[in-house]
Design an enzyme around this catalytic site. Structure first.
Site, mmCIF file in Angstrom:
data_model
loop_
_atom_site.group_PDB
_atom_site.id
_atom_site.type_symbol
_atom_site.label_atom_id
_atom_site.label_comp_id
_atom_site.label_asym_id
_atom_site.label_seq_id
_atom_site.Cartn_x
_atom_site.Cartn_y
_atom_site.Cartn_z
ATOM 1 N N GLU A 394 -92.465 63.908 73.967
ATOM 2 C CA GLU A 394 -91.122 64.300 74.436
ATOM 3 C C GLU A 394 -90.953 65.816 74.526
ATOM 4 O O GLU A 394 -89.881 66.362 74.240
ATOM 5 C CB GLU A 394 -90.045 63.639 73.576
ATOM 6 C CG GLU A 394 -90.100 62.116 73.687
ATOM 7 C CD GLU A 394 -88.840 61.420 73.247
ATOM 8 O OE1 GLU A 394 -87.746 62.013 73.355
ATOM 9 O OE2 GLU A 394 -88.947 60.263 72.807
ATOM 10 N N ASN A 398 -94.660 74.192 72.738
ATOM 11 C CA ASN A 398 -94.590 75.295 73.693
ATOM 12 C C ASN A 398 -93.519 75.058 74.753
ATOM 13 O O ASN A 398 -92.853 76.000 75.191
ATOM 14 C CB ASN A 398 -95.954 75.505 74.366
ATOM 15 C CG ASN A 398 -96.900 76.307 73.495
ATOM 16 O OD1 ASN A 398 -96.491 76.921 72.513
ATOM 17 N ND2 ASN A 398 -98.176 76.307 73.846
#
Length: 413
Positions: A394, A398
């Site tokens: 999900e 990053n």
């Protein structure tokens, strides 16, 4: 069921009641602390905790070893109302709030994050999308099933479209009174148990992501097949599989929302889902901490409890602080979402930070427990294996940082 309509109805007004009670205690116009649950929320949390400890905990090790969700656990989650928490009562659900979903997800994750993610995906992705964008026909067909007996899957990712989710190759061709879907989805949670699939496919690749459209597909459709099941590091009881669409015919009335708006729906659903994953990682971290601290108190070396050593105290004190910070981020994001205010940045905060805390907490708890923490006879090592996915699914860490960075940049531009 341990909690259902009466509790859920009262929870909807509990926030206002709690505020009134707080003010009547002599603290004028005071805010209710995020960590001070009202009576109904506390009752809900306790009901989930009892179920998890009695019905899930005895099966956790076996499910992990077999890489399979126990059918009785799935059945129990439906019977308890966990699979349709925000679904209206008229459609077979509990009619509760998004915060209640987070409470359930958190409490389940304290015992088994694999069960927690099954419930999370069902509520924050499947049910949310159908409830918000599905037609009356689709809501009446699918939401009662998803609340009572049908596991669902959210089919977005592909081999070439992970973080770049909209580079998908799965197509949906218009052939008159129906669409034909062809393509393969990867890393699909709940796929093995699912009998309803929310599928993202492109109806017009020439316009790029603006051709992406959402479809609801039944599991018994002859054009859908669940393929390879991944052999994973953690959350092993949760199935993660490829889903193959081969000339899969889907009626046009099974389009969710508008043609070409699937990318928008996916983004919005995932923004909410990230709060759910934050709750899962919070529950995981609290669960491993709760299992470790009694051992730290009881374990004696050099004639005293190791919990008395300053170096050890610094470690578990730091973890306790970070757990509280993660809890505040998760439930603040949930409150913003419920209030209708912007919450995308705060959702990214919650998922990013809670997944960091889960990894740090589970790693440190193994060290605090020493040798036994490294064995499978003690449950700590499973939390360590389970936590890593929190930084991946999900939206990777990053991607969360990128989302936060863009929003902060916008605030100052």
């Amino acid at each position: 069921m341990l909690f259902r309509a009466s509790l859920f109805r009262s929870t909807r007004v509990a926030g206002a009641a709690a505020r009134r009670a707080w003010c009547s205690s002599g603290v004028a116009a005071a805010r209710v602390p995020l960590t001070a649950p009202d009576a109904d929320e506390a009752e809900l949390r306790e009901a989930v905790r009892r179920f998890a400890q009695a019905e899930i905990e005895p099966k956790v090790r076996e499910m992990d070893e077999k890489q399979q969700m126990d059918p009785d656990v799935i059945r129990g989650c439906f019977e308890q109302g966990f699979m349709g928490i925000e679904t209206p009562e008229a459609l077979g659900g509990a009619g509760l709030s998004f915060t209640a979903s987070c409470v359930v997800i958190e409490e389940l994750a304290k015992v088994d994050p694999a069960v927690s993610v099954m419930v999370d995906v069902q509520n924050t992705l499947l049910n949310t999308a159908i409830k918000k964008w599905g037609s009356t026909l689709l809501q009446e067909k699918y939401l009662p099933r998803l609340a009572t007996d049908t596991v669902g899957s959210f089919c977005l990712s592909e081999a070439g479209s992970g973080s770049d989710a909209f580079a998908m190759k799965t197509r949906a061709d218009d052939v008159g009174d129906h669409y034909v879907i062809n393509g393969t989805k990867l890393w699909i949670t709940n796929a093995k148990e699912a009998n309803a699939f929310l599928v993202m496919a492109n109806v017009d690749p020439s316009v790029g992501y603006k051709g992406i459209t959402a479809f609801l597909v039944d599991g018994d459709n002859p054009g859908i097949r669940v393929g390879k099941k991944e052999d994973k590091l953690g959350i092993r009881a949760s199935s993660t599989c490829e889903v193959i669409f081969d000339s899969c015919k889907v009626p046009k009335d099974h389009v969710v929302g508008e043609i070409g708006k699937g990318y928008k729906y996916a983004i919005e659903a995932l923004n909410e889902g990230r709060i759910g994953i934050g709750a899962q990682m919070l529950g995981l971290a609290q669960g491993v901490f709760d299992r470790t601290m009694p051992y730290v108190i009881e374990r004696k070396q050099f004639g005293q409890s190791i919990s008395d050593f300053q170096g050890v105290q610094f470690n578990y004190a730091s973890l306790a602080m970070e757990l509280e910070a993660a809890r505040l981020l998760v439930y603040n994001a949930a409150a913003l979402k419920e209030s209708g205010k912007p919450f995308v940045k705060e959702a990214a905060f919650a998922k990013l930070y809670a997944s960091n805390v889960a990894e740090k907490c589970s790693s440190m708890c193994i060290e605090l427990a020493g040798g036994v923490g490294f064995t499978k006879e003690f449950p700590i090592e499973k939390y360590y294996r389970d936590c890593k996915v929190g930084k991946i699914y999900e939206g990777t860490s990053n991607i969360q940082l990128q989302t936060i960075g863009k929003l902060v940049q916008k605030e100052y531009s």
